[in-house]
Design a protein around this motif. Structure first.
Motif, PDB file in Angstrom:
ATOM      1  N   MET A 133      41.631   8.629  62.881  1.00 14.18           N
ATOM      2  CA  MET A 133      42.254   9.813  63.477  1.00 14.18           C
ATOM      3  C   MET A 133      42.402  10.925  62.447  1.00 14.18           C
ATOM      4  O   MET A 133      42.132  12.093  62.738  1.00 14.18           O
ATOM      5  N   VAL A 134      42.811  10.555  61.230  1.00 13.52           N
ATOM      6  CA  VAL A 134      42.906  11.569  60.183  1.00 13.52           C
ATOM      7  C   VAL A 134      41.517  12.160  59.911  1.00 13.52           C
ATOM      8  O   VAL A 134      41.359  13.379  59.770  1.00 13.52           O
ATOM      9  N   HIS A 154      38.117  11.313  68.773  1.00  9.53           N
ATOM     10  CA  HIS A 154      37.577  11.701  67.476  1.00  9.53           C
ATOM     11  C   HIS A 154      36.903  13.064  67.487  1.00  9.53           C
ATOM     12  O   HIS A 154      36.939  13.782  66.502  1.00  9.53           O
ATOM     13  N   ARG A 155      36.252  13.414  68.596  1.00 14.23           N
ATOM     14  CA  ARG A 155      35.566  14.706  68.613  1.00 14.23           C
ATOM     15  C   ARG A 155      36.454  15.824  69.165  1.00 14.23           C
ATOM     16  O   ARG A 155      36.275  16.975  68.829  1.00 14.23           O
ATOM     17  N   PRO A 199      32.804   9.935  60.150  1.00 15.67           N
ATOM     18  CA  PRO A 199      32.768   8.736  59.309  1.00 15.67           C
ATOM     19  C   PRO A 199      34.111   8.444  58.654  1.00 15.67           C
ATOM     20  O   PRO A 199      34.902   9.363  58.405  1.00 15.67           O
ATOM     21  N   VAL A 200      34.359   7.166  58.412  1.00 11.04           N
ATOM     22  CA  VAL A 200      35.434   6.746  57.505  1.00 11.04           C
ATOM     23  C   VAL A 200      34.771   5.882  56.439  1.00 11.04           C
ATOM     24  O   VAL A 200      34.056   4.925  56.771  1.00 11.04           O
ATOM     25  N   ALA A 201      34.997   6.191  55.189  1.00  7.73           N
ATOM     26  CA  ALA A 201      34.436   5.429  54.069  1.00  7.73           C
ATOM     27  C   ALA A 201      35.274   4.171  53.901  1.00  7.73           C
ATOM     28  O   ALA A 201      36.343   4.215  53.309  1.00  7.73           O
ATOM     29  N   THR A 202      34.779   3.062  54.416  1.00  6.95           N
ATOM     30  CA  THR A 202      35.600   1.849  54.470  1.00  6.95           C
ATOM     31  C   THR A 202      35.369   0.953  53.260  1.00  6.95           C
ATOM     32  O   THR A 202      34.228   0.752  52.846  1.00  6.95           O
ATOM     33  N   MET A 237      51.346  12.853  62.011  1.00  4.12           N
ATOM     34  CA  MET A 237      49.967  12.597  61.586  1.00  4.12           C
ATOM     35  C   MET A 237      49.097  13.822  61.835  1.00  4.12           C
ATOM     36  O   MET A 237      48.309  14.215  60.971  1.00  4.12           O
ATOM     37  N   PHE A 238      49.239  14.425  63.017  1.00  2.00           N
ATOM     38  CA  PHE A 238      48.439  15.601  63.323  1.00  2.00           C
ATOM     39  C   PHE A 238      48.688  16.730  62.319  1.00  2.00           C
ATOM     40  O   PHE A 238      47.747  17.290  61.759  1.00  2.00           O
TER      41      PHE A 238
END
Lengths: 175, 175, 175, 175, 175, 175, 175, 175
Positions: free
Chosen positions: A75-76, B41-42, A111-114, A47-48
């Motif tokens: 996380m992404v 996250h940061r 932010p995550v656009a949910t 993922m990282f």
């Protein structure tokens, strides 16, 4: 296929029946995409690396679906500057409320656009709308897509008005 | 201070008033710990490095507190083999239900030992109980801690029975 | 079987289909366990005796599963100094939210290490991680377990990338 | 005071401001009671002994208040044949929903008569109604209590109708 | 049948499959009861008359089951001085949370003794426990009932311990 | 005052600060109303009589506010053929979700027209809209009311656009 | 059919199996209606035009059903002065809680008369009650409808009392 | 100010204290924006016109905040092809869960990119990320913004590690 602009990732291949709907939409709009499995919890290094390189690989938007304690989208998002769209996957015990809260309640800064629970189509349409800001041809396709859906509703409305409730309902059940 | 065996981490220094209660418990038990801020996250790279090295640095248990879309406990759990205890921090809008679901609903393969919302004391007591499996002296201390609390309850019960409700209530209010 | 180190208990034999998954994990890790039914409400004396003796019988960790007003994990935790892992069992009316709240929201002083609703596997993996703090061989097994799962995900990702969505989805459905 | 027929117990003396309302009601009805602190988690042996002897000590009904993972009412109910009334105490994070679910969702076999969150008065009134089945004098008192409350409502209604909304509201605010 | 002491009422005959479980318990305890349909919303006058006369007809406890905006238990409780036990019936949309809140959250003055969602057995057992305060024979029966259930659990525990998980699980599935 | 067409009732005078907002709206529209306290639980006979006579007394719409296990709107709806508008009052523990479910989840046959938690203004506006179906003058007033509110929004929008965020925000805070 | 007075609209023809129940009720009461599909999101212009003209076309009440982020009832209510009744449609993930909140929690100024999740019958009965304020014949029909349902309940109660639980239950299951 | 690319709209000027945080972020990034009040319910025509023209006026992204039955983001999304970001505003009764569900649970076809309750900053950061896909200078600024926040966390972590818990906590409280 066109050069992939959208990365569609999911925490498990069991999410594919839901997430493949995003791919169908992108196919329809002829927007190139890459679709794969990236698990935040089982393959954190993958993922990282995936998230870190996604920008330099030329992608423009990431769509990430995950369920339960759904950490993949957030996380992404913390590892790339690209906009990340999160799809909360419906879960057996909590119906996806756990997924929704884990994805939408991101802290200030990342932010995550949910989109709605299990609504991978809308994730793809949002990605298309984002690309369409600059791509005029995509803007036109989106306009036609909306127009077509509008006409479908209007046609159904007309049929329902003409057939009457009972007949339409009978047709609906046999469809 | 003793050699640190417990790592107490939190997503933000605003979680410190809650998470410092874990430190107080460990101080009381004379269990060494390290306490710091690690934001999933940061500071994702910092989190990766921190979690990846925590075992080889000689730690035995991780306590991680986070709020909202609380990914820190689960992500650290995916990056270390040490047991990770998660503390869901109470949040302004959803009172910590978002934190709880984000921490406890981990998928098969990567558990997080979740305690009650904002209950960092219990996270520390759970860490102590884990260490006490092998450390007899800690087992004895835990026994005394429990015994002392038991006696406090019994003493309060006696006082309440003797004073009667009204007087005890008046004392409670002025305390 | 090895000397039992883990006690797996549940409130009812109707919880066995869920709780047996914990046993499967422990079998895989060759960790000895005892598995039985102990009802907090129907056999409170048995629960008291069981919990009181569990430490002196040489156990190291207790896994307790219960549903609804799920008091077993918390009551056992109040009667032993051993770490207790709670598994909230999914329920017919409230989908296990009642079980989750009854188990995780323990007051200050008596923690229960709570895992996701119905996730007995994770309870066992947490118990393994706790034992692995001191048992190096178990640490290695846990490392291999994680590595294997990681490889499975990566292999699936590769297959999906090669097959494409449609073919993989078709395989998934016939599997 | 009359011979105690009702045992009022609570998990912590911090519950006393709420639970003392039950005592006030019983004082009003001149029903004897015992009020004390019995913690399921901090004093499990005390709870066992207390619950086991409560019947032979001549009590008729138990009122038990507890908050969070509230096990006291259900555990006492499993240890005595007397009817147990549970009062879910309001909590900081989950407003008492955790307490409510932990008390009301008892499995088949062991009921707890649950009242509203923080409503200790109703617990006492329910206990009175139970005793009043056989005690005619208590039945009469309960009838008068209801009648008096009814008259209070009717009087307020009359005052409101005569004063008009604005004046009544002003009085209400200065009261 | 014995002189009826318990009135079992429900809002609709569709609640009978659930509420009949209360009758089965009372049959087992040889406690006389009356069972009928009384709808708060469809037959409010019938409900008023029924509730108003229930005391003078010699009943001692009322068990009322209802679903959704479940007003029957609370309204009957406001019309009689007898103790009223409420059974929240599970609903299609909200799984009985609507029923639970409508029944348990009664205002100060009028309690309803609420049991778990759909748990009519417990309503009957609570009624039996209330009657058993004065009826020694019923107390003995309740003691035996509990003892029997305790033995069943212990026997199952023994069988499970002897058979092992896999065999017991296989038996469970074929049972 | 005009002949009362709307009955505004509430379960307790403590609901008056909320329910008086309905009266203010009706005053503004010059629609006559009666406002009083009718408790379903403390004055069930009064409620029965009130609801039974409300039609023959010439009323056209009932507005009923209640909190917690809020039975007043539904019970009145079952006793009159007039349309009943329910206002769920916010509660201390469950923020009015209990009130909302108790009012809105009525079974088939007896509807309650439910508005938002604590939104008594909207209950009155709904009553006005119902009367306005036949009363043309009321229709005009409602049109003007809407128009005025629309203009207020547009004026605020203009001011905000001209002032800029910071200045408008400063004014807002000192207002 | 009579001149349509009620407009029944829904966001999608997939809502028809639920919303057609409203039509059945209106058929029974011989109240004219129009039923069609108007999607707030897919056909916003159609919704605007429909809502804007509904008053001048002679309609008196609008019934609008929608699910999920259900904007149709509230938007129509903001575009017409007619009373709008909202039916929250049950949804796959959130069981209609999303629909309920989206419909009932309207801000001050624009009410939607909300009924229970999926309860389109009650929406129609509410519309009938609104029309019946002025139409005496409809008032009489509503009275008979209620009376008939009342008799059905009473008849079922009699049958249940005579048959006994077991026989009635058996009949219920074969019905 | 630069040519506005982002439209920030909100249902009421009472949302400004929350929504102005989006403006602050855009100011920091020197991204031009327009900020105004557009109410879906009180000014539906204004909303229609605003949304219909927003694309041709040269805007690229819309940020819409609303509370309760929050229809503004979804309705604007149905009227423009531009990506719409929704900010659920916290509410008095339901803490913004109503706003969240009304915004995020959009049906297939019309997505709203939803951020956390009250998190207008993240809405702006998401808008910046969307613009940064094509604007390299914005990409650099976003990178620096993230880097700066990362450094702040690391610096705080260092200070906390050096000061120790008690001193840092004391500083935090006086800050």
């Amino acid at each position: 296929m066109n050069k992939p602009q959208i990365a569609i990732i999911m925490g498990s291949d069991s999410d594919l029946p839901t997430m493949s709907k995003a791919a169908e939409i992108l196919d329809m709009f002829e927007v190139g995409y890459e679709l794969t499995v990236v698990s935040a919890h089982r393959t954190p290094e993958r993922m990282f690396n995936y998230a870190k390189k996604i920008y330099s690989r030329g992608f423009k938007v990431v769509i990430a679906g995950a369920g339960g304690a759904a950490h993949l989208p957030g996380m992404v998002a913390s590892l790339t500057l690209l906009p990340v769209i999160g799809v909360p996957i419906k879960t057996a015990s909590l119906s996806g409320i756990d997924s929704l809260y884990s994805i939408v309640q991101m802290p200030r800064g990342i932010p995550v656009a949910t989109v709605a629970i299990n609504n991978a189509q809308n994730a793809a349409l949002l990605a298309v709308a984002i690309l369409a800001i600059e791509e005029k041809s995509l803007h036109s396709k989106l306009k036609m897509f909306r127009e077509k859906r509008k006409l479908t509703v209007i046609q159904k409305a007309r049929e329902l008005e003409q057939m009457g409730v009972k007949k339409y309902l009978a047709n609906l059940r046999t469809a």
